[in-house]
Design a protein around this motif. Structure first.
Motif, PDB file in Angstrom:
ATOM      1  N   GLY A 122       0.823  -1.200   0.000  1.00  0.00           N
ATOM      2  CA  GLY A 122       0.000   0.000   0.000  1.00  0.00           C
ATOM      3  C   GLY A 122       0.861   1.255   0.000  1.00  0.00           C
ATOM      4  N   TYR A 123       0.216   2.405   0.083  1.00  0.00           N
ATOM      5  CA  TYR A 123       0.925   3.680  -0.048  1.00  0.00           C
ATOM      6  C   TYR A 123       1.922   3.937   1.082  1.00  0.00           C
ATOM      7  CZ  TYR A 123      -1.789   5.915   3.677  1.00  0.00           C
ATOM      8  OH  TYR A 123      -2.333   6.254   4.889  1.00  0.00           O
ATOM      9  N   GLU A 124       1.737   3.306   2.239  1.00  0.00           N
ATOM     10  CA  GLU A 124       2.621   3.530   3.372  1.00  0.00           C
ATOM     11  C   GLU A 124       4.053   3.068   3.091  1.00  0.00           C
ATOM     12  OE1 GLU A 124       0.933   1.813   6.833  1.00  0.00           O
ATOM     13  OE2 GLU A 124      -0.657   3.318   7.018  1.00  0.00           O
ATOM     14  N   ASP A 125       4.240   2.197   2.086  1.00  0.00           N
ATOM     15  CA  ASP A 125       5.592   1.745   1.744  1.00  0.00           C
ATOM     16  C   ASP A 125       6.471   2.909   1.304  1.00  0.00           C
ATOM     17  OD1 ASP A 125       4.990  -0.908   2.272  1.00  0.00           O
ATOM     18  OD2 ASP A 125       4.310  -1.314   0.237  1.00  0.00           O
ATOM     19  N   GLY A 180       4.436  18.596  -0.858  1.00  0.00           N
ATOM     20  CA  GLY A 180       3.734  17.777   0.123  1.00  0.00           C
ATOM     21  C   GLY A 180       3.316  16.443  -0.460  1.00  0.00           C
ATOM     22  N   ARG A 181       4.087  15.953  -1.411  1.00  0.00           N
ATOM     23  CA  ARG A 181       3.773  14.696  -2.103  1.00  0.00           C
ATOM     24  C   ARG A 181       3.723  13.526  -1.115  1.00  0.00           C
ATOM     25  NH1 ARG A 181       4.699  12.506  -7.302  1.00  0.00           N
ATOM     26  NH2 ARG A 181       5.608  14.493  -8.008  1.00  0.00           N
ATOM     27  N   GLN A 182       2.674  12.710  -1.240  1.00  0.00           N
ATOM     28  CA  GLN A 182       2.517  11.515  -0.416  1.00  0.00           C
ATOM     29  C   GLN A 182       2.765  10.234  -1.208  1.00  0.00           C
ATOM     30  OE1 GLN A 182       1.872  11.745   2.958  1.00  0.00           O
ATOM     31  NE2 GLN A 182       2.123  13.950   2.584  1.00  0.00           N
ATOM     32  N   VAL A 183       2.377  10.257  -2.472  1.00  0.00           N
ATOM     33  CA  VAL A 183       2.524   9.071  -3.323  1.00  0.00           C
ATOM     34  C   VAL A 183       2.996   9.512  -4.707  1.00  0.00           C
ATOM     35  CG1 VAL A 183       0.758   7.708  -2.128  1.00  0.00           C
ATOM     36  CG2 VAL A 183       0.111   9.168  -4.061  1.00  0.00           C
ATOM     37  N   PRO A 184       3.575   8.595  -5.487  1.00  0.00           N
ATOM     38  CA  PRO A 184       3.933   8.927  -6.872  1.00  0.00           C
ATOM     39  C   PRO A 184       2.700   8.925  -7.761  1.00  0.00           C
ATOM     40  CG  PRO A 184       4.486   6.649  -6.404  1.00  0.00           C
ATOM     41  CD  PRO A 184       4.042   7.241  -5.100  1.00  0.00           C
ATOM     42  N   GLU A 185       2.849   9.472  -8.947  1.00  0.00           N
ATOM     43  CA  GLU A 185       1.719   9.534  -9.896  1.00  0.00           C
ATOM     44  C   GLU A 185       1.201   8.141 -10.260  1.00  0.00           C
ATOM     45  OE1 GLU A 185       3.914  13.385 -10.391  1.00  0.00           O
ATOM     46  OE2 GLU A 185       4.439  11.274 -10.126  1.00  0.00           O
ATOM     47  N   SER A 186       2.096   7.164 -10.277  1.00  0.00           N
ATOM     48  CA  SER A 186       1.700   5.812 -10.686  1.00  0.00           C
ATOM     49  C   SER A 186       0.742   5.154  -9.701  1.00  0.00           C
ATOM     50  CB  SER A 186       2.945   4.934 -10.877  1.00  0.00           C
ATOM     51  OG  SER A 186       3.809   5.038  -9.766  1.00  0.00           O
ATOM     52  N   CYS A 187       0.619   5.709  -8.489  1.00  0.00           N
ATOM     53  CA  CYS A 187      -0.343   5.180  -7.515  1.00  0.00           C
ATOM     54  C   CYS A 187      -1.746   5.749  -7.736  1.00  0.00           C
ATOM     55  CB  CYS A 187       0.105   5.512  -6.090  1.00  0.00           C
ATOM     56  SG  CYS A 187       1.336   4.387  -5.419  1.00  0.00           S
ATOM     57  N   CYS A 188      -1.849   6.765  -8.568  1.00  0.00           N
ATOM     58  CA  CYS A 188      -3.135   7.434  -8.789  1.00  0.00           C
ATOM     59  C   CYS A 188      -3.947   6.749  -9.888  1.00  0.00           C
ATOM     60  CB  CYS A 188      -2.898   8.896  -9.179  1.00  0.00           C
ATOM     61  SG  CYS A 188      -2.020   9.852  -7.935  1.00  0.00           S
ATOM     62  N   ILE A 189      -5.230   7.028  -9.906  1.00  0.00           N
ATOM     63  CA  ILE A 189      -6.059   6.627 -11.042  1.00  0.00           C
ATOM     64  C   ILE A 189      -5.656   7.523 -12.203  1.00  0.00           C
ATOM     65  CG2 ILE A 189      -8.405   6.551 -11.957  1.00  0.00           C
ATOM     66  CD1 ILE A 189      -9.378   5.965  -9.118  1.00  0.00           C
ATOM     67  N   LEU A 190      -5.209   6.921 -13.289  1.00  0.00           N
ATOM     68  CA  LEU A 190      -4.601   7.667 -14.384  1.00  0.00           C
ATOM     69  C   LEU A 190      -5.589   7.910 -15.518  1.00  0.00           C
ATOM     70  CD1 LEU A 190      -1.209   5.720 -14.474  1.00  0.00           C
ATOM     71  CD2 LEU A 190      -1.692   7.872 -13.304  1.00  0.00           C
ATOM     72  N   THR A 191      -5.271   8.888 -16.329  1.00  0.00           N
ATOM     73  CA  THR A 191      -6.059   9.177 -17.525  1.00  0.00           C
ATOM     74  C   THR A 191      -5.156   9.081 -18.746  1.00  0.00           C
ATOM     75  OG1 THR A 191      -7.476  10.826 -18.596  1.00  0.00           O
ATOM     76  CG2 THR A 191      -5.612  11.660 -17.354  1.00  0.00           C
ATOM     77  N   GLY A 192      -5.700   8.637 -19.858  1.00  0.00           N
ATOM     78  CA  GLY A 192      -4.897   8.467 -21.068  1.00  0.00           C
ATOM     79  C   GLY A 192      -4.016   7.241 -20.988  1.00  0.00           C
ATOM     80  N   ASP A 193      -2.894   7.278 -21.700  1.00  0.00           N
ATOM     81  CA  ASP A 193      -1.949   6.168 -21.696  1.00  0.00           C
ATOM     82  C   ASP A 193      -1.347   6.021 -20.303  1.00  0.00           C
ATOM     83  OD1 ASP A 193       0.135   4.366 -22.045  1.00  0.00           O
ATOM     84  OD2 ASP A 193       0.644   5.125 -24.040  1.00  0.00           O
TER      85      ASP A 193
END
Length: 291
Positions: A182-185, A202-215
């Motif tokens: 999970g994100y706590e890692d 104040g970033r908590q997670v990288p973009e790859s953990c988010c629900i993405l749009t497009g490719d």
């Protein structure tokens, strides 16, 4: 030449299969050596071939594809990939060379060495499968520990991403998951925490953990605030990649078993062919010696 029809079939099948592996492994070894010796020329050539206006493939490469390509040809990624390619290419080349030369020259020594190498590889694979099955909880623990160590030691954000970071981004984006459990890692990912502090977002997670749009490879969150305030609705913060992968394996168990059986059957056939040909060559030489 072995006169037996079965031995001849085994001989030419071994020759053909190992010749293909020799060609492939030689190509992999050449590319790996090139990358290790002069990665700058490889990067420039790759970018020129794919992004140049005069290139025949440029019409098929869009701006998004160019961005993805430039990330994967970063010097840090190239350097790490080079050693992997060299090791894999050399290993396959040595074994394939033994099989090909042993079959074409009808050398009992080379055929025996080839067969023994395949037996060792086959035995290691069976041992690994049995150990993972019998000691599943310990195997899960060590596997998770190794994966978490790659995150904590190497995962970063921003520019100059290495192969580990790009691999994790690719896995999380494609599998729709976040971290190992999970994100706590990411709170224990030293380089990630340092780079996030430098960003000041104040970033908590990288973009790859988010629900993405497009490719997915472009890593564009549908909700831009996701990296700062991840929630169940805009990210996969509670979905670990290890659990997701385990579920995928269980859900596609028939395909996994089928792939394992095919690989095992191929290796067994190669072992049988090698020793059958070795035996036929020995019998033929004994026959000519006695007569």
């Amino acid at each position: 030449m072995a006169a037996d029809c079965g031995a001849n079939c085994a001989r030419w099948l071994l020759c053909l299969a190992n010749f293909i592996f020799i060609c492939v492994s030689t190509g992999v070894l050449i590319v790996g050596t090139w990358l290790a010796a002069d990665k700058a020329s490889f990067v420039n050539l790759t970018l020129n071939v794919t992004t140049s206006k005069d290139s025949p493939v440029s019409p098929f490469v869009g701006e998004d594809a160019e961005k993805i390509l430039k990330e994967f040809v970063e010097p840090a990624v190239i350097e790490q990939a080079a050693y992997i390619l060299i090791a894999a290419g050399a290993f396959i080349l040595i074994i394939s060379f033994l099989g090909y030369c042993g079959a074409i020259k009808e050398s009992r020594v080379l055929l025996t060495a080839y067969g023994i190498f395949l037996i060792i590889i086959f035995a290691l694979q069976i041992t690994l499968i049995l150990l993972c099955t019998l000691y599943k909880s310990q195997a899960d623990h060590h596997s998770k520990g190794f994966l978490k160590s790659t995150l904590s030691k190497y995962y970063t954000t921003g520019d100059n991403k290495d192969a580990v970071t790009l691999s994790w981004d690719l896995i999380m984006a494609q599998m729709s998951c976040c971290g190992v459990d999970g994100y706590e890692d990411f709170r224990t990912a030293r380089l990630f925490v340092e780079k996030s502090s430098e960003e000041g977002l104040g970033r908590q997670v990288p973009e790859s953990c988010c629900i993405l749009t497009g490719d997915p490879l472009l890593l564009k969150p549908a909700d831009p605030s996701c990296i700062i305030s991840p929630t169940q609705s805009n990210s996969y913060l509670s979905t670990g990649c290890y659990a997701k992968f385990s579920f995928m394996v269980t859900d596609n168990l028939n395909l996994v078993i089928g792939a394992v059986v095919v690989v095992a059957a191929t290796q067994l056939l190669a072992i049988i062919f090698a020793f059958c040909l070795c035996r036929a060559v020995g019998q033929e030489r004994d026959y000519y010696y006695k007569n």
